[in-house]
Design a protein around this motif. Structure first.
Motif: not given
Length: 239
Positions: A1-13, A15-28, A31-33
């Motif tokens: 999975m390629d890390a996304p360009d965070l500067t292109t994400l709006d606040d909702r996007q 937030e969804q990305l950050a929440v999906s990586h909140a748990h260590p088990k489900y992190r890329d 992307t987390w780095q």
């Protein structure tokens, strides 16, 4: 999975990305780095803190609603109590899930806080090293300025003497104990090359020491070439 360009994400996007990586088990990992990099970590922490606050508010609101519903059910007698117990399993499942999510986000925020402190320490260390190197270069320039006056025997102004004396007045922390050490000592022992002081140099060293104390307009009485590195021969290298 390629890390996304965070500067292109709006606040909702974001937030969804950050929440999906909140748990260590489900992190890329990549992307987390990126989410916790110095460029983005403040935004990531703020987003998760907002989610954490919203979840806490929802938990409090649902608890208040549940308590009000309980009173209503008990007021209706046996039929009301049946409604209360019938809805209890569903509420408890929701509460456990929401509380678990709330705790997961809280742990992610705590982890990000530690990473942010590490980033700050690294940044402060780099800034400290840069400032110290700038001070070293400035001190060497002042030392050379003093040596040039002593060598040529030209008349120095009071401002020159005051400038040279700063090498003996200003200090920086040095060593394991972080003891305050004058800039001239730093020049003598840490910031310039060390060489052997000969007997011939002693007169020059004395002239330099006198020049640091002398008032302006009396330079003719304080001529000579100073040894800027070993004033007073503190290292006892003569001989």
């Amino acid at each position: 999975m390629d890390a996304p360009d965070l500067t292109t994400l709006d606040d909702r996007q974001y937030e969804q990305l950050a929440v999906s990586h909140a748990h260590p088990k489900y992190r890329d990992a990549d992307t987390w780095q990126l989410l916790t990099s110095p460029q983005h970590i403040e935004r990531t922490r703020a987003v998760l803190a907002n989610v954490h606050q919203r979840t806490a508010a929802t938990l409090r609101r649902r608890k208040t609603e549940r308590e009000a519903f309980q009173q209503e059910c008990h007021a209706r007698g046996d039929a009301g109590k049946q409604d209360w117990f019938a809805t209890r399993p569903e509420y408890e499942r929701w509460r456990r899930g929401a509380a678990g999510f709330h705790q997961m986000v809280q742990q992610a925020i705590a982890e990000i806080g530690k990473l942010q402190k590490a980033h700050n320490r690294a940044s402060n260390h780099r800034n400290h090293d840069d400032s110290r190197e700038t001070l070293r270069k400035l001190s060497i320039a002042v030392q050379r300025h003093q040596a040039a006056h002593a060598k040529t025997g030209t008349i120095a102004a009071q401002e020159d003497y005051e400038l040279w004396q700063l090498l003996d007045q200003l200090t920086v922390p040095c060593g394991p104990g972080q003891e305050q050490t004058t800039l001239r000592t730093m020049l003598d022992f840490y910031w310039t090359d060390v060489d052997v002081v000969t007997d011939t140099d002693k007169a020059r060293e004395a002239a330099e020491k006198t020049m640091r104390r002398a008032p302006a307009g009396r330079s003719a009485a304080y001529t000579g070439v100073p040894r800027a590195r070993h004033v007073g021969n503190e290292k006892d290298l003569a001989g």
